[in-house]
Design an enzyme around this catalytic site. Structure first.
Site, PDB file in Angstrom:
ATOM      1  N   CYS A 195     -12.050  -6.017  -7.984  1.00 43.36           N
ATOM      2  CA  CYS A 195     -13.358  -5.617  -7.464  1.00 43.36           C
ATOM      3  C   CYS A 195     -14.441  -6.184  -8.356  1.00 43.36           C
ATOM      4  O   CYS A 195     -15.382  -6.816  -7.907  1.00 43.36           O
ATOM      5  CB  CYS A 195     -13.439  -4.100  -7.401  1.00 43.36           C
ATOM      6  SG  CYS A 195     -13.015  -3.308  -8.945  1.00 43.36           S
ATOM      7  N   GLU A 212     -17.011 -10.513   0.739  1.00 46.59           N
ATOM      8  CA  GLU A 212     -16.236 -10.401  -0.499  1.00 46.59           C
ATOM      9  C   GLU A 212     -15.075 -11.402  -0.419  1.00 46.59           C
ATOM     10  O   GLU A 212     -14.343 -11.414   0.572  1.00 46.59           O
ATOM     11  CB  GLU A 212     -15.680  -8.985  -0.659  1.00 46.59           C
ATOM     12  CG  GLU A 212     -14.785  -8.857  -1.887  1.00 46.59           C
ATOM     13  CD  GLU A 212     -14.288  -7.435  -2.145  1.00 46.59           C
ATOM     14  OE1 GLU A 212     -13.898  -6.749  -1.179  1.00 46.59           O
ATOM     15  OE2 GLU A 212     -14.284  -7.029  -3.318  1.00 46.59           O
ATOM     16  N   GLU A 268     -15.555   3.906  -4.644  1.00 44.61           N
ATOM     17  CA  GLU A 268     -15.586   2.649  -5.416  1.00 44.61           C
ATOM     18  C   GLU A 268     -15.143   1.564  -4.452  1.00 44.61           C
ATOM     19  O   GLU A 268     -13.959   1.462  -4.128  1.00 44.61           O
ATOM     20  CB  GLU A 268     -14.630   2.731  -6.611  1.00 44.61           C
ATOM     21  CG  GLU A 268     -14.987   3.794  -7.642  1.00 44.61           C
ATOM     22  CD  GLU A 268     -16.225   3.457  -8.446  1.00 44.61           C
ATOM     23  OE1 GLU A 268     -16.741   2.337  -8.330  1.00 44.61           O
ATOM     24  OE2 GLU A 268     -16.693   4.338  -9.189  1.00 44.61           O
ATOM     25  N   LYS A 289      -2.594   9.494  -3.143  1.00 44.17           N
ATOM     26  CA  LYS A 289      -1.952   8.597  -2.180  1.00 44.17           C
ATOM     27  C   LYS A 289      -2.207   7.153  -2.599  1.00 44.17           C
ATOM     28  O   LYS A 289      -3.309   6.638  -2.455  1.00 44.17           O
ATOM     29  CB  LYS A 289      -2.501   8.796  -0.763  1.00 44.17           C
ATOM     30  CG  LYS A 289      -1.627   8.060   0.246  1.00 44.17           C
ATOM     31  CD  LYS A 289      -2.340   7.664   1.518  1.00 44.17           C
ATOM     32  CE  LYS A 289      -2.982   6.312   1.471  1.00 44.17           C
ATOM     33  NZ  LYS A 289      -2.081   5.168   1.268  1.00 44.17           N
TER      34      LYS A 289
HETATM   35  P1  NAD Z   1      -8.119  -0.467   1.561  1.00 40.79           P
HETATM   36  O1  NAD Z   1      -9.438   0.170   1.834  1.00 40.79           O
HETATM   37  O2  NAD Z   1      -7.462  -1.192   2.663  1.00 40.79           O
HETATM   38  O3  NAD Z   1      -7.065   0.618   1.056  1.00 40.79           O
HETATM   39  C1  NAD Z   1      -7.306   1.434  -0.062  1.00 40.79           C
HETATM   40  C2  NAD Z   1      -6.532   2.745   0.093  1.00 40.79           C
HETATM   41  O4  NAD Z   1      -7.105   3.461   1.186  1.00 40.79           O
HETATM   42  C3  NAD Z   1      -5.053   2.567   0.425  1.00 40.79           C
HETATM   43  O5  NAD Z   1      -4.306   3.589  -0.220  1.00 40.79           O
HETATM   44  C4  NAD Z   1      -5.032   2.756   1.926  1.00 40.79           C
HETATM   45  O6  NAD Z   1      -3.788   3.185   2.421  1.00 40.79           O
HETATM   46  C5  NAD Z   1      -6.087   3.844   2.079  1.00 40.79           C
HETATM   47  N1  NAD Z   1      -6.681   3.927   3.416  1.00 40.79           N
HETATM   48  C6  NAD Z   1      -6.806   2.952   4.342  1.00 40.79           C
HETATM   49  N2  NAD Z   1      -7.378   3.450   5.461  1.00 40.79           N
HETATM   50  C7  NAD Z   1      -7.629   4.764   5.224  1.00 40.79           C
HETATM   51  C8  NAD Z   1      -8.217   5.812   5.979  1.00 40.79           C
HETATM   52  N3  NAD Z   1      -8.636   5.614   7.214  1.00 40.79           N
HETATM   53  N4  NAD Z   1      -8.335   7.030   5.412  1.00 40.79           N
HETATM   54  C9  NAD Z   1      -7.928   7.250   4.151  1.00 40.79           C
HETATM   55  N5  NAD Z   1      -7.334   6.296   3.388  1.00 40.79           N
HETATM   56  C10 NAD Z   1      -7.196   5.070   3.915  1.00 40.79           C
HETATM   57  O7  NAD Z   1      -8.353  -1.393   0.289  1.00 40.79           O
HETATM   58  P2  NAD Z   1      -7.350  -2.481  -0.335  1.00 40.79           P
HETATM   59  O8  NAD Z   1      -7.338  -3.686   0.544  1.00 40.79           O
HETATM   60  O9  NAD Z   1      -6.075  -1.808  -0.704  1.00 40.79           O
HETATM   61  O10 NAD Z   1      -8.108  -2.825  -1.710  1.00 40.79           O
HETATM   62  C11 NAD Z   1      -8.974  -3.887  -1.880  1.00 40.79           C
HETATM   63  C12 NAD Z   1     -10.423  -3.442  -1.845  1.00 40.79           C
HETATM   64  O11 NAD Z   1     -10.660  -2.462  -2.844  1.00 40.79           O
HETATM   65  C13 NAD Z   1     -11.407  -4.556  -2.118  1.00 40.79           C
HETATM   66  O12 NAD Z   1     -12.494  -4.481  -1.238  1.00 40.79           O
HETATM   67  C14 NAD Z   1     -11.867  -4.271  -3.541  1.00 40.79           C
HETATM   68  O13 NAD Z   1     -13.125  -4.807  -3.882  1.00 40.79           O
HETATM   69  C15 NAD Z   1     -11.857  -2.789  -3.548  1.00 40.79           C
HETATM   70  N6  NAD Z   1     -11.788  -2.299  -4.920  1.00 40.79           N
HETATM   71  C16 NAD Z   1     -12.881  -1.677  -5.452  1.00 40.79           C
HETATM   72  C17 NAD Z   1     -12.861  -1.220  -6.769  1.00 40.79           C
HETATM   73  C18 NAD Z   1     -14.037  -0.521  -7.380  1.00 40.79           C
HETATM   74  O14 NAD Z   1     -13.841   0.147  -8.380  1.00 40.79           O
HETATM   75  N7  NAD Z   1     -15.237  -0.626  -6.808  1.00 40.79           N
HETATM   76  C19 NAD Z   1     -11.706  -1.418  -7.540  1.00 40.79           C
HETATM   77  C20 NAD Z   1     -10.614  -2.073  -6.967  1.00 40.79           C
HETATM   78  C21 NAD Z   1     -10.665  -2.498  -5.640  1.00 40.79           C
END
Ligand code: NAD
Length: 476
Positions: free
Chosen positions: A277, A379, A243, A168
């Protein structure tokens, strides 16, 4: 969506419009999934699992190598989609799309090298073995900042291990991912090995994470979402790799190569408009070189990071991905400035006709940022760099470790003793010494503290998609 080998519209009859963050124009739309689609996708993945996991590793490797070739050929098409839906410059989108093929090749190379151990036991009439089995059906959930890289980080080790996948992507960046999966799947993967469902995290994400037939969740996203996923996963004791967010410290000692350090700081902070990230999110610079460092990095921010539409020539920084994302970063910067931070570069939106509809922001550098401000404690997921001045390495490490996060980190020094202290004492999953923060396929990558747990990349990621089973063989 791709479910059980069929590209389809799903059961809900609705779609998601995907907008270009540089122009607010609609790039395309994609079918919006329902929980019934989640069920269908998970069931397809479950059905495909026995045959896929029983396939010899060499056969899985062959398919993955073939998929890599197909992906290489599709890079121009997929990179353009990625730039349009995410906002990043086309050249960076090309790099990202190419990384999918590299990742496929890396894990294809490991698919036929999975093996166990022979373990002598006290009783000479028996001996032990360990074997590795695929963990099962994987739910892969990805964010919008690096949709392709983070998809590949999950599906490649999962496929090599013999797992099947339901993916997803973020609902604002599903297009390039869907296309990439279709291209990979066209290499000849059996129906149900790879599946996609699109939709919101609250509906589709939750349904996937809570599904009884899902054996592992591979998630990248915000720490808050990760916490929710951990809670939901506990109901079925589903395995999780998380992650999550980061606030990487960069320590610049007074013996550092300042020219290279400022280049790395700028790339580390402004690449992908700061929406990474692994990114330089807090700089701790020694007093003796602070002025030189700040002047040079501010100069780079204003001269080298041309802002614009990702498809335009010469652009190095696209827009922020959404209006709310820009508002969040601007809010963090405004709070610091209100409390006395000094602006060295940026802190404004670019002006002109080309910037009217997109979520643009200039590369921003600040100093005198309060240490309890939002920029220091949260962040910052955008192109804004706070610089803090420190007196020595102990102070720098102590402040670097104050964050709740522990993803990446870096130190710039010519003194090996200082580098070693930082490597051993910074609470993070990665430390670069005199180098830019770039992750490698060969090295495990993952966070400490609230940046998550479990690893992507390297042999360790493959381990995360397998379970070790112990066997006793009685020969007497
Ligand atoms: P997000 O958590 O809002 O969304 C990530 C994914 O999770 C999306 O597909 C979203 O639809 C899904 N999601 C949201 N709520 C959910 C739930 N309740 N259950 C299951 N899935 C759900 O993150 P974002 O804003 O899209 O991404 C940015 C964040 O990701 C930043 O905090 C960044 O640091 C982090 N990030 C971490 C890494 C790493 O490898 N550590 C890499 C890239 C980004």
């Amino acid at each position: 969506m791709l479910i059980g080998g069929e590209i389809g519209e799903g059961k809900g009859g609705k779609s998601i419009e995907v907008k270009n963050p540089a122009t607010a124009e609609i790039v395309d739309s994609i079918p919006r999934g329902t929980t019934a689609d989640v069920d269908a996708a998970v069931e397809a993945a479950r059905k495909a699992l026995p045959a896929w996991s029983a396939l010899p590793g060499t056969k899985r490797a062959q398919l993955m190598h073939a998929a890599a070739e197909k992906m290489k050929a599709a890079v121009p098409e997929i990179a353009k989609l990625l730039s349009q839906e995410q906002g990043k410059p086309l050249a960076h989108a090309v790099l990202e799309a190419s990384r999918v093929a590299e990742n496929l090749e890396y894990y294809a190379g490991l698919a036929d090298k999975i093996r166990g151990d022979y373990v002598p036991l006290d009783d000479p009439a028996k001996f032990g073995l360990t074997i590795r089995r695929p963990v099962g059906v994987v739910a892969a959930i990805t964010p919008w900042n690096f949709p392709l890289t983070l998809m590949a980080n999950k599906i490649c080790p999962a496929l090599a291990a013999g797992c099947t996948v339901v993916l997803k992507p973020a609902s604002t960046t599903p297009l390039a991912t869907q296309r990439a999966i279709e291209v990979i799947n066209s290499a000849g993967f059996p129906a149900g090995v790879l599946n996609t469902v699109h939709g919101s995290g609250a509906e589709i994400g939750d349904a996937l994470v809570s599904h009884k037939l899902v054996n592992k969740i591979a998630f990248t996203g915000q720490t808050e979402t990760g916490k929710r996923i951990m809670k939901l996963a506990s109901d079925n004791v589903t395995r999780v790799t998380l992650e999550l967010g980061g606030s990487d410290p960069m320590i610049v000692c007074d013996d550092a190569d300042i020219r290279r350090a400022t280049a790395a700081a700028a790339i580390g902070r402004f690449f992908n408009a700061g929406q990474a990230c692994l990114a330089v999110k807090r700089v701790y610079v020694f007093q003796g070189v602070a002025d030189e460092f700040m002047t040079k990095v501010a100069d780079r921010a204003s001269k080298e990071w041309k802002v614009g539409n990702g498809l335009a020539e010469g652009v190095k920084m696209g827009p922020l991905h959404s209006e709310s994302q820009r508002a969040e970063v601007e809010g963090q910067v405004a709070e610091a400035v209100t409390r006395g931070a000094k602006v060295l570069a940026g802190n404004k939106r670019p002006e002109g006709k080309d910037f009217e509809k997109g979520w643009f922001m200039e590369a921003t550098v600040l100093t005198d940022v309060p240490e309890d401000s939002r920029m220091a404690t949260e962040e910052v997921f955008g192109p804004a760099m706070p610089i803090f001045i420190v007196n020595d390495l102990d102070e720098a490490i102590e402040k670097a470790n104050r964050s709740v996060y522990g993803l990446g980190s870096s130190i710039w020094t010519r003194d090996l003793a200082k580098a070693r202290r930082a490597v051993e004492l910074i609470d993070a999953g990665y430390t670069w010494v005199n180098d830019i923060q770039v992750a490698y396929d060969q090295l495990p990558f993952g966070g400490a503290k609230q940046s998550g747990f479990g690893k992507e990349h390297g042999l360790e990621a493959l381990e995360g998609y397998m379970e070790k089973k112990s066997v006793v063989l009685a020969t007497g």
